[in-house]
Design an enzyme around this catalytic site. Structure first.
Site, PDB file in Angstrom:
ATOM      1  N   LYS A  71     -27.496 -79.239  11.111  1.00 25.20           N
ATOM      2  CA  LYS A  71     -28.846 -78.923  11.604  1.00 25.20           C
ATOM      3  C   LYS A  71     -28.942 -79.077  13.122  1.00 25.20           C
ATOM      4  CE  LYS A  71     -31.224 -78.828   7.343  1.00 25.20           C
ATOM      5  NZ  LYS A  71     -32.020 -79.452   6.324  1.00 25.20           N
ATOM      6  N   ARG A 108     -26.289 -83.152   1.021  1.00 22.66           N
ATOM      7  CA  ARG A 108     -26.150 -81.697   0.868  1.00 22.66           C
ATOM      8  C   ARG A 108     -25.439 -81.189   2.111  1.00 22.66           C
ATOM      9  NH1 ARG A 108     -28.967 -77.260   2.591  1.00 22.66           N
ATOM     10  NH2 ARG A 108     -29.144 -75.523   1.137  1.00 22.66           N
TER      11      ARG A 108
HETATM   12  N1  PMM Z   1     -32.091 -77.595   4.071  1.00 21.22           N
HETATM   13  C1  PMM Z   1     -31.924 -76.264   4.007  1.00 21.22           C
HETATM   14  C2  PMM Z   1     -32.008 -75.577   2.791  1.00 21.22           C
HETATM   15  N2  PMM Z   1     -32.222 -76.241   1.639  1.00 21.22           N
HETATM   16  N3  PMM Z   1     -32.617 -78.267   0.510  1.00 21.22           N
HETATM   17  C3  PMM Z   1     -32.815 -79.583   0.541  1.00 21.22           C
HETATM   18  N4  PMM Z   1     -33.068 -80.245  -0.593  1.00 21.22           N
HETATM   19  N5  PMM Z   1     -32.763 -80.295   1.700  1.00 21.22           N
HETATM   20  C4  PMM Z   1     -32.526 -79.700   2.899  1.00 21.22           C
HETATM   21  O1  PMM Z   1     -32.515 -80.398   3.929  1.00 21.22           O
HETATM   22  C5  PMM Z   1     -32.324 -78.279   2.912  1.00 21.22           C
HETATM   23  C6  PMM Z   1     -32.384 -77.594   1.675  1.00 21.22           C
HETATM   24  C7  PMM Z   1     -31.680 -75.510   5.281  1.00 21.22           C
HETATM   25  O2  PMM Z   1     -30.381 -75.657   5.684  1.00 21.22           O
HETATM   26  P1  PMM Z   1     -29.215 -74.573   5.381  1.00 21.22           P
HETATM   27  O3  PMM Z   1     -29.678 -73.261   5.952  1.00 21.22           O
HETATM   28  O4  PMM Z   1     -28.017 -75.113   6.043  1.00 21.22           O
HETATM   29  O5  PMM Z   1     -29.041 -74.460   3.899  1.00 21.22           O
END
Ligand code: PMM
Length: 301
Positions: free
Chosen positions: A243, A282
């Site tokens: 991020k 994640r």
């Molecule tokens: N961040 C993203 C997408 N999905 N789900 C959860 N539970 N927590 C998060 O912090 C989260 C998520 C956005 O990041 P990405 O584009 O790298 O998937």
């Protein structure tokens, strides 16, 4: 040669594939390891995700990447078909389902535990029908009114992530009296709405929503205070991988680090999140975070 290890040899993967040890693979949510923090691999089947730039926008590429993460030891694979980055173009529900359902089905068939990253109850329902075991919903306070009843009826674990507003408005809503207090109380009020629909406490997984309606400093405040989420009686998931606040932290010669240059810092966050009670991290790069959570488990035992 181990046929399972040979299977995902195509697609965009560049790192060598570890040989799969079947004992490492959870077949259902209740089989997941409990002696360490879990690692959820991120699979964005989108043309415009900030962090992996649409590398897996075809079903075949996405399945190959999902299998690669599965063989690398990911405890779960989180499949999403709608970009959640600020100002992302809206994806229709039909398009989202077209992107993710074949990927969910293929990964489930290969033995992976799949979570579906969606803000839409209809997509969650179809993904569960295709074998997804967890619903990961980033809509936060602005959730689909059909979602609580669906989660209650299907009895699946539900990731309740904190977010104010939507992809267009969230950056302007990062004003808090006390970010930790406010995020917790807003999560609790959404949780209570899910309880009212019949969702049980064990189903709820809380996520502070790193980067969603948060400034860089607020992200650090939340990470520093993870233990305060841990005492709320729910599992806690942390999504900090690649991020923007990590890019800022790693700025060199006035230039923020690009998403792909943030993986070491992401693994460092995994170590600290694990040491501070996170149930799951994640991440994009599964291997280093898997090592990180194991180090953390050994250290804190
Ligand atoms: N961040 C993203 C997408 N999905 N789900 C959860 N539970 N927590 C998060 O912090 C989260 C998520 C956005 O990041 P990405 O584009 O790298 O998937």
């Amino acid at each position: 040669m181990d046929s399972l290890a040979a299977a995902p040899g195509t697609g965009p993967a560049t790192s060598p594939l570890p040989v799969l040890r079947p004992s490492r693979v959870a077949k259902s949510f209740s089989d997941l390891p409990t002696n360490r923090t879990l690692v959820m691999g991120i699979l964005n089947v989108t043309p415009d995700s900030f962090s992996d730039g649409g590398r897996f926008s075809t079903a075949d590429d996405a399945i190959a990447e999902g299998l690669r993460m599965h063989y690398a030891g990911a405890d779960m694979i989180d499949v999403g078909g709608e970009s959640t980055r600020p100002n992302a173009d809206k994806t229709t529900v039909e398009e989202e389902q077209k992107r993710i359902l074949p990927v969910v089905a293929a990964l489930v068939k290969a033995g992976a535990l799949v979570s579906v990253d969606t803000m839409h109850a209809s997509t969650a329902a179809r993904a569960i029908d295709a074998g997804a075991a967890v619903v990961n919903d980033v809509s936060g306070l602005d959730f689909d009114p059909e979602m609580p009843a669906l989660i209650a009826e299907r009895k699946v674990p539900y990731v309740l992530m904190h977010r104010r507003g939507n992809a267009l408005t969230m950056n302007s809503l990062a004003t808090y009296d006390d970010v930790v207090e406010d995020v917790i109380s807003e999560l609790m009020s959404v949780r209570d709405k899910f309880y009212a629909a019949g969702v049980s406490p064990e189903q709820i997984i809380l996520d502070p929503g790193i980067g969603f309606a948060k400034t860089d400093e607020q992200n650090w405040d939340l990470l520093r205070s993870l233990e305060r989420f841990d005492v709320l009686g729910h599992r806690v998931l942390v999504g900090a991988s690649r991020k923007r606040f990590l890019g800022t932290l790693l700025t060199m010669a006035g230039k923020a680090a690009a998403p792909a240059e943030r993986d070491h810092a992401s693994a460092a966050v995994s170590t600290l999140a694990a040491a501070n009670g996170a149930w799951c991290v994640r991440v994009h790069d599964v291997g280093p975070s898997l090592d990180a959570v194991k180090v953390s488990a050994a250290w804190t035992k």
